[in-house]
Scaffold this motif. Sequence first.
Motif, PDB file in Angstrom:
ATOM      1  N   PRO A  60      -6.903  26.557  16.544  1.00 49.02           N
ATOM      2  CA  PRO A  60      -6.421  27.937  16.452  1.00 49.02           C
ATOM      3  C   PRO A  60      -7.375  28.948  17.080  1.00 49.02           C
ATOM      4  O   PRO A  60      -8.595  28.858  16.923  1.00 49.02           O
ATOM      5  CB  PRO A  60      -6.318  28.165  14.938  1.00 49.02           C
ATOM      6  N   GLN A  61      -6.810  29.895  17.825  1.00 45.60           N
ATOM      7  CA  GLN A  61      -7.590  30.994  18.392  1.00 45.60           C
ATOM      8  C   GLN A  61      -7.500  32.224  17.481  1.00 45.60           C
ATOM      9  O   GLN A  61      -8.374  33.068  17.477  1.00 45.60           O
ATOM     10  CB  GLN A  61      -7.058  31.339  19.786  1.00 45.60           C
ATOM     11  N   GLU A  62      -6.381  32.300  16.730  1.00 40.19           N
ATOM     12  CA  GLU A  62      -6.181  33.397  15.784  1.00 40.19           C
ATOM     13  C   GLU A  62      -5.760  32.800  14.449  1.00 40.19           C
ATOM     14  O   GLU A  62      -5.710  31.581  14.283  1.00 40.19           O
ATOM     15  CB  GLU A  62      -5.139  34.368  16.328  1.00 40.19           C
ATOM     16  N   SER A  63      -5.436  33.656  13.501  1.00 36.68           N
ATOM     17  CA  SER A  63      -5.127  33.176  12.152  1.00 36.68           C
ATOM     18  C   SER A  63      -3.836  32.358  12.124  1.00 36.68           C
ATOM     19  O   SER A  63      -2.909  32.590  12.897  1.00 36.68           O
ATOM     20  CB  SER A  63      -5.007  34.357  11.186  1.00 36.68           C
ATOM     21  N   LEU A  64      -3.822  31.386  11.241  1.00 37.91           N
ATOM     22  CA  LEU A  64      -2.677  30.500  11.074  1.00 37.91           C
ATOM     23  C   LEU A  64      -2.582  30.125   9.604  1.00 37.91           C
ATOM     24  O   LEU A  64      -3.590  29.812   8.969  1.00 37.91           O
ATOM     25  CB  LEU A  64      -2.876  29.234  11.928  1.00 37.91           C
ATOM     26  N   GLU A  81     -10.148  29.683  10.650  1.00 38.72           N
ATOM     27  CA  GLU A  81      -9.012  30.550  10.984  1.00 38.72           C
ATOM     28  C   GLU A  81      -7.724  30.131  10.265  1.00 38.72           C
ATOM     29  O   GLU A  81      -6.740  30.873  10.275  1.00 38.72           O
ATOM     30  CB  GLU A  81      -8.741  30.524  12.493  1.00 38.72           C
ATOM     31  N   ILE A  82      -7.733  28.943   9.662  1.00 36.72           N
ATOM     32  CA  ILE A  82      -6.512  28.434   9.044  1.00 36.72           C
ATOM     33  C   ILE A  82      -6.575  28.581   7.528  1.00 36.72           C
ATOM     34  O   ILE A  82      -7.509  28.101   6.883  1.00 36.72           O
ATOM     35  CB  ILE A  82      -6.284  26.948   9.394  1.00 36.72           C
ATOM     36  N   GLU A  83      -5.540  29.217   6.985  1.00 38.22           N
ATOM     37  CA  GLU A  83      -5.381  29.279   5.532  1.00 38.22           C
ATOM     38  C   GLU A  83      -4.442  28.158   5.127  1.00 38.22           C
ATOM     39  O   GLU A  83      -3.324  28.052   5.655  1.00 38.22           O
ATOM     40  CB  GLU A  83      -4.798  30.628   5.115  1.00 38.22           C
ATOM     41  N   VAL A  84      -4.905  27.308   4.215  1.00 40.25           N
ATOM     42  CA  VAL A  84      -4.134  26.119   3.839  1.00 40.25           C
ATOM     43  C   VAL A  84      -3.630  26.236   2.414  1.00 40.25           C
ATOM     44  O   VAL A  84      -4.406  26.492   1.487  1.00 40.25           O
ATOM     45  CB  VAL A  84      -4.992  24.838   3.977  1.00 40.25           C
ATOM     46  N   LEU A  85      -2.322  26.045   2.249  1.00 43.71           N
ATOM     47  CA  LEU A  85      -1.719  25.974   0.917  1.00 43.71           C
ATOM     48  C   LEU A  85      -1.245  24.545   0.694  1.00 43.71           C
ATOM     49  O   LEU A  85      -0.366  24.056   1.401  1.00 43.71           O
ATOM     50  CB  LEU A  85      -0.540  26.936   0.793  1.00 43.71           C
ATOM     51  N   GLN A  86      -1.852  23.862  -0.256  1.00 44.25           N
ATOM     52  CA  GLN A  86      -1.501  22.482  -0.583  1.00 44.25           C
ATOM     53  C   GLN A  86      -0.442  22.473  -1.680  1.00 44.25           C
ATOM     54  O   GLN A  86      -0.650  23.017  -2.753  1.00 44.25           O
ATOM     55  CB  GLN A  86      -2.740  21.722  -1.045  1.00 44.25           C
TER      56      GLN A  86
END
Length: 254
Positions: free
Chosen positions: A114-118, A136-141
């Motif tokens: 990722p170059q920007e938020s994801l 940059e990555i927000e992860v919801l499990q």
Amino acid sequence: MISIAERHQQIIYKLQNEGKVNVADLCAGLDVSSVTIRKDLKLLEDKGLLFRTHGGATLNNPYTIDRPVNEKEKIQFDEKLQIGAAAAALLQPNDSILIASGTSVLALAKCIKPQESLTVTTSALNVALELLRHPEIEVLQLGGLLRKSSSSVTGPYAESILSDFSFSKLFLGVDGIDLEFGLTTTNVMEAHLNRRMIQVAQKTIVLADSTKFGKRGFGRICGFEDIDHIITDSGISEYIVKELEGMGIKVTIV
């Protein structure tokens, strides 16, 4: 009337070109009865040249089995990485996506840079762990009952959480794609969760290497009307590509 040997040769030739044959089509093309064709298919199956299915036959065993994820990851490894890279190229800045379970979508996770938020929501523990290394990555499990063979969760709790979200894209892995039966997986609870995922995503993108075509798992996920895009490798037959595109599905071959 052609001989039995010539008839068998034509059946095998059609199978090799199309991946599967239909009893009704063979009857019309070879000008024989369905009883004769079914006898032919049984003889050819006894010789190990095909597998009989409902209403026809296929070259490959149409039924999939559940295997541990670390074993499945080694199958078609290079092809899955190429599929994952093609899928990763579809991501947009600030996307909010849903990733199901399977080794093809794990390959996608490995290819995301990722170059920007994801924002990524996933049912797969191995996908979540792979993405955690990217700030940059927000992860919801998703939570729920953990399937050890796939390192992913299933069940009503995971399904209920999805009701609160909307996703631009779902990246879906499957165990089988059959032109008559649709898309399948080996686990019924996983199939049910996958159906719920399709409902909350604007676009469903299936990642499947060519060995998945002509196969059926125990649990049906959906029909082709629910699929927008399939990414696969060059092992897929031209016949299947034409059939999928005829249904309005975009097919990307890596």
